[in-house]
Design an enzyme around this catalytic site. Structure first.
Site, PDB file in Angstrom:
ATOM      1  N   GLU A  52      46.088  55.472  57.399  1.00 56.46           N
ATOM      2  CA  GLU A  52      46.784  55.823  56.167  1.00 56.46           C
ATOM      3  C   GLU A  52      46.733  57.350  56.063  1.00 56.46           C
ATOM      4  O   GLU A  52      45.646  57.935  56.135  1.00 56.46           O
ATOM      5  CB  GLU A  52      46.067  55.186  54.969  1.00 56.46           C
ATOM      6  CG  GLU A  52      46.823  55.437  53.692  1.00 56.46           C
ATOM      7  CD  GLU A  52      46.139  54.877  52.445  1.00 56.46           C
ATOM      8  OE1 GLU A  52      45.166  54.106  52.580  1.00 56.46           O
ATOM      9  OE2 GLU A  52      46.600  55.235  51.352  1.00 56.46           O
TER      10      GLU A  52
ATOM     11  N   ARG B  32      32.600  48.654  61.640  1.00 50.16           N
ATOM     12  CA  ARG B  32      32.857  50.080  61.369  1.00 50.16           C
ATOM     13  C   ARG B  32      31.754  50.905  61.985  1.00 50.16           C
ATOM     14  O   ARG B  32      30.609  50.475  62.017  1.00 50.16           O
ATOM     15  CB  ARG B  32      32.735  50.338  59.862  1.00 50.16           C
ATOM     16  CG  ARG B  32      33.881  50.027  59.025  1.00 50.16           C
ATOM     17  CD  ARG B  32      33.553  50.438  57.594  1.00 50.16           C
ATOM     18  NE  ARG B  32      34.170  51.720  57.305  1.00 50.16           N
ATOM     19  CZ  ARG B  32      35.453  51.852  57.039  1.00 50.16           C
ATOM     20  NH1 ARG B  32      36.247  50.824  57.023  1.00 50.16           N
ATOM     21  NH2 ARG B  32      35.952  53.047  56.791  1.00 50.16           N
TER      22      ARG B  32
ATOM     23  N   LYS C  18      36.974  58.763  53.885  1.00 52.35           N
ATOM     24  CA  LYS C  18      37.935  59.838  53.624  1.00 52.35           C
ATOM     25  C   LYS C  18      37.847  60.308  52.183  1.00 52.35           C
ATOM     26  O   LYS C  18      38.003  61.491  51.897  1.00 52.35           O
ATOM     27  CB  LYS C  18      39.352  59.354  53.941  1.00 52.35           C
ATOM     28  CG  LYS C  18      39.645  59.370  55.421  1.00 52.35           C
ATOM     29  CD  LYS C  18      41.091  59.005  55.688  1.00 52.35           C
ATOM     30  CE  LYS C  18      41.287  57.509  55.530  1.00 52.35           C
ATOM     31  NZ  LYS C  18      42.635  57.072  55.919  1.00 52.35           N
TER      32      LYS C  18
HETATM   33  P1  ATP Z   1      38.208  55.389  54.918  1.00 53.95           P
HETATM   34  O1  ATP Z   1      37.302  54.400  54.298  1.00 53.95           O
HETATM   35  O2  ATP Z   1      37.496  56.526  55.590  1.00 53.95           O
HETATM   36  O3  ATP Z   1      39.307  55.850  54.014  1.00 53.95           O
HETATM   37  P2  ATP Z   1      40.082  53.590  56.098  1.00 53.95           P
HETATM   38  O4  ATP Z   1      39.681  52.382  56.828  1.00 53.95           O
HETATM   39  O5  ATP Z   1      40.653  53.409  54.753  1.00 53.95           O
HETATM   40  O6  ATP Z   1      38.886  54.610  56.124  1.00 53.95           O
HETATM   41  P3  ATP Z   1      42.482  54.043  57.554  1.00 53.95           P
HETATM   42  O7  ATP Z   1      43.310  55.247  57.626  1.00 53.95           O
HETATM   43  O8  ATP Z   1      43.044  52.857  56.890  1.00 53.95           O
HETATM   44  O9  ATP Z   1      41.109  54.461  56.910  1.00 53.95           O
HETATM   45  O10 ATP Z   1      41.963  53.669  58.996  1.00 53.95           O
HETATM   46  C1  ATP Z   1      42.768  53.482  60.132  1.00 53.95           C
HETATM   47  C2  ATP Z   1      42.054  52.596  61.096  1.00 53.95           C
HETATM   48  O11 ATP Z   1      40.792  53.159  61.445  1.00 53.95           O
HETATM   49  C3  ATP Z   1      41.781  51.245  60.486  1.00 53.95           C
HETATM   50  O12 ATP Z   1      42.128  50.254  61.437  1.00 53.95           O
HETATM   51  C4  ATP Z   1      40.320  51.250  60.203  1.00 53.95           C
HETATM   52  O13 ATP Z   1      39.803  49.972  60.311  1.00 53.95           O
HETATM   53  C5  ATP Z   1      39.772  52.216  61.264  1.00 53.95           C
HETATM   54  N1  ATP Z   1      38.542  52.853  60.793  1.00 53.95           N
HETATM   55  C6  ATP Z   1      38.382  53.604  59.685  1.00 53.95           C
HETATM   56  N2  ATP Z   1      37.095  53.974  59.544  1.00 53.95           N
HETATM   57  C7  ATP Z   1      36.426  53.458  60.600  1.00 53.95           C
HETATM   58  C8  ATP Z   1      35.061  53.489  61.028  1.00 53.95           C
HETATM   59  N3  ATP Z   1      34.112  54.124  60.337  1.00 53.95           N
HETATM   60  N4  ATP Z   1      34.750  52.849  62.177  1.00 53.95           N
HETATM   61  C9  ATP Z   1      35.686  52.219  62.887  1.00 53.95           C
HETATM   62  N5  ATP Z   1      36.977  52.139  62.541  1.00 53.95           N
HETATM   63  C10 ATP Z   1      37.353  52.755  61.406  1.00 53.95           C
HETATM   64 MG    MG Z   2      42.463  51.991  54.768  1.00 56.42          MG
END
Ligand code: ATP
Ligand code: MG
Length: 576
Positions: free
Chosen positions: A47, A272, A282
């Site tokens: 995102e 994660r 983020k």
């Molecule tokens: P955040 O909680 O940091 O905002 P998010 O999951 O909302 O992270 P996205 O931009 O939706 O962020 O993430 C894109 C991809 O990266 C998703 O498939 C998510 O599952 C993966 N991802 C995000 N954070 C992690 C992490 N700490 N470890 C492994 N994969 C991750």
């Molecule tokens: Mg997300």
């Protein structure tokens, strides 16, 4: 609950996801049974509401790594369904970071927003099938009606609207006839399902907001659960890999594609990445940027890929780390030391060695001829013979590290001290004869020595040994630099662990940045360009910062070498 992994042996296979990866096992099995006609198609779906961090790198390596291993393809898709938090700055940084990590999506760069038209049609299709309805309940009321884990939900009074009424209302929602939050489109599933995600989840909400790509074309936006699986389906993704918190969403993911009768990708969840002393959210990273706790998203203390790049991380080190941690079905915490282990391992292979003095102390070699300069041969990288050698100028006045001299040496201190002999790397043996002190402070400001001309290059013909070799820079030839020394951004292993009423910023390490302004570097570094990485002998790995300009070098310390002396000192302090 957390499982902690210790540092594995150095020799871990690089670049591809190795055995023992349960997702890889699923892919292998699907290829065997020809489930998707032999295809492997994955995607990385960020995102664009922040910069990518090391957690995302795990997902990127997994998605691109798996597809590459089996001749498949990986799409980069922006999950841009929330216009209020998304920006093109983030889109651009994500593109740069994935590319920098070493992955290529070729012509498959997609945006969920490109599918808004198709998603709208599918929503209409579900309304027509009696599987979706417009609800007028307020957000608060919807929460009440939803029930809890132990209490079933209640049907909304609007749940049984006719298909015609729903179609007409949904059209009006799209046409902008209703204010934000006044109505939503919901899937009609089961208000008493034990899985809360199936209690008539919201599919569309009204949001009169400018979208970074579609402008004001839409004032209704699909929710993640509706947009995500359908985007996967449009792209014919075979394995939709996401993190464990989406496990409970999988039945909903499946419900949508099944009710629509469209291509059915398989959602698979993994753990994660969590790292000690590090935050990987983020939202919280944005807070640090906005608060000014760091100098920006690419501050070298940030766990963002742009911050790590600026700090001096290599893509290879990150990929090797991601590969080594593997994937599992339970969340755990990885030691930051393990990431740094892969960093050192990679830098050790590629970084050129140079001599640099961070906190200079002047050494005068009284018996060395005034005005003489010798060019000493120095090895660029003992790990890589092809890196060759360079010349390091040696002269009568040098700088050494303040730490490499003690007027009153403690036991086991073998570096320079009055009456003691040490080796200057690539130079001569020198013996300290006397010191000059600042009259008011009593601080040693100059050390006088004699050298043994027979020890040129570092060995004594008579076979006598010295216990320490120290680095140095010729004063007359030295290049000045600013060096930024970093420690962990947080002082707690778990930065989220705080007293009542405080937030994670209470755990910020006040000493995470120390700026040394008067470092002295050997002259070969005069024209070092931003991004280049070096090992400063005995000190650690350093990288030229983008704040550098000709004549004004700025270095970041990427990671120190292991400091055995500090360990000895600590042990000494404990036992005495
Ligand atoms: P955040 O909680 O940091 O905002 P998010 O999951 O909302 O992270 P996205 O931009 O939706 O962020 O993430 C894109 C991809 O990266 C998703 O498939 C998510 O599952 C993966 N991802 C995000 N954070 C992690 C992490 N700490 N470890 C492994 N994969 C991750
Ligand atoms: Mg997300």
């Amino acid at each position: 609950m957390s499982t902690s992994k210790s540092i594995p042996e150095p020799a871990v296979a690089a670049t591809t996801t190795g055995p023992g990866n349960f997702i890889r096992d699923i892919v292998v099995e699907d290829l065997k049974t020809n489930k998707y006609g032999g295809r492997v198609q994955t995607r990385f779906p960020p995102e664009p509401n922040g910069y990518l961090h090391i957690g995302h790198a795990k997902s990127i390596c997994l998605n691109f790594g798996l597809a590459a291993e089996f001749g498949g393809k990986t799409n980069l898709r922006f999950d841009d369904t929330n216009p209020s938090k998304e920006e093109t700055e983030y889109v651009d940084s994500i593109i740069e970071d994935v590319r920098w990590l070493g992955f290529d999506w070729e012509d498959r760069l997609f945006y969920a927003s490109d599918y808004f038209g198709q998603l709208y049609e599918w929503a209409v299709q579900l309304i027509q099938a009696g599987k979706a309805y417009v609800d007028d309940l307020s957000a608060e009321e919807m929460r009440e009606y939803r029930g809890t884990l132990t209490k079933p939900g209640k049907d909304s009074p609007y749940r049984n609207r006719s298909v015609e009424e729903n179609l007409s209302l949904f059209e009006k929602m799209r046409a902008g006839e209703f204010p934000d939050g006044s109505r939503v489109l919901r899937a009609k599933i089961d208000m008493s399902s034990p899985n809360l995600n199936l209690r008539d989840p919201v599919m569309y909400r009204i949001l009169h907001a400018e979208h970074h790509r579609t402008g004001d074309q839409w004032c209704i936006y699909p929710m993640y659960d509706f947009a995500h699986g359908e985007s996967d389906s449009i792209e014919h993704i075979t394995h939709s890999i996401c993190t464990l918190e989406f496990e409970d969403h999988r039945p909903l993911y499946n419900w949508f594609v099944e009710e629509l009768g469209i291509f059915h990708p398989q959602q698979i969840e993994f753990d994660r990445l969590n790292l000690t002393y590090t935050l990987l959210s983020k939202r919280k990273l944005l807070q640090l940027v906005q608060n000014g706790n760091v100098r920006g998203w690419d501050d070298p203390r940030m766990p963002t890929l742009s911050g790590m790049r600026r700090r001096g991380y290599t893509p290879e080190a990150i990929r090797n780390f991601c590969n080594a941690i593997g994937v599992s079905k339970t969340n755990g915490i990885i030691e930051l030391a393990m990431l740094e282990h892969y960093l050192r391992e990679d830098l050790n292979k590629r970084a050129l060695r140079v001599m640099a003095v961070l906190r200079p102390l002047k050494v005068v070699i009284d018996n060395y001829p005034e005005g003489q300069v010798e060019q000493m041969d120095a090895v660029n990288n003992p790990e890589d013979a092809s890196a060759g050698t360079r010349k390091a100028p040696f002269s009568r006045v040098l700088y050494i590290e303040q730490d490499d001299f003690r007027e009153n040496p403690p036991k086991q201190y073998y570096r320079l001290s009055p009456g003691h002999e040490v080796r200057l790397r690539y130079g001569y043996f020198i013996t300290c004869t006397r010191v000059v002190k600042d009259e008011t402070t009593g601080e040693v400001v100059e050390v006088h020595c004699t050298y043994d001309p027979a020890t040129r290059g570092g060995n004594a013909p008579d076979g006598r040994k010295v216990k320490a070799t120290i680095h140095w820079v010729s004063a007359e030839h030295a290049v000045n630099a600013e060096v930024r020394l970093y420690e962990n951004l947080f002082s707690k292993e778990n930065p989220d662990e705080v007293e009542e009423g405080k937030d994670f910023t209470a755990n910020l390490n006040p000493n995470s940045l120390e700026i040394v302004t008067n470092a002295k570097l050997e002259p070969s570094l005069a024209n070092a360009v931003p991004g280049s990485r070096y090992q400063f002998e005995r000190l650690g790995y350093f990288c030229v910062d983008k704040d550098s300009s000709p004549g004004k070098l700025v270095f970041n310390r990427t990671v120190p070498l292991k400091d055995t002396w500090a360990k000895i000192e600590k042990r000494e302090a404990k036992t005495t």
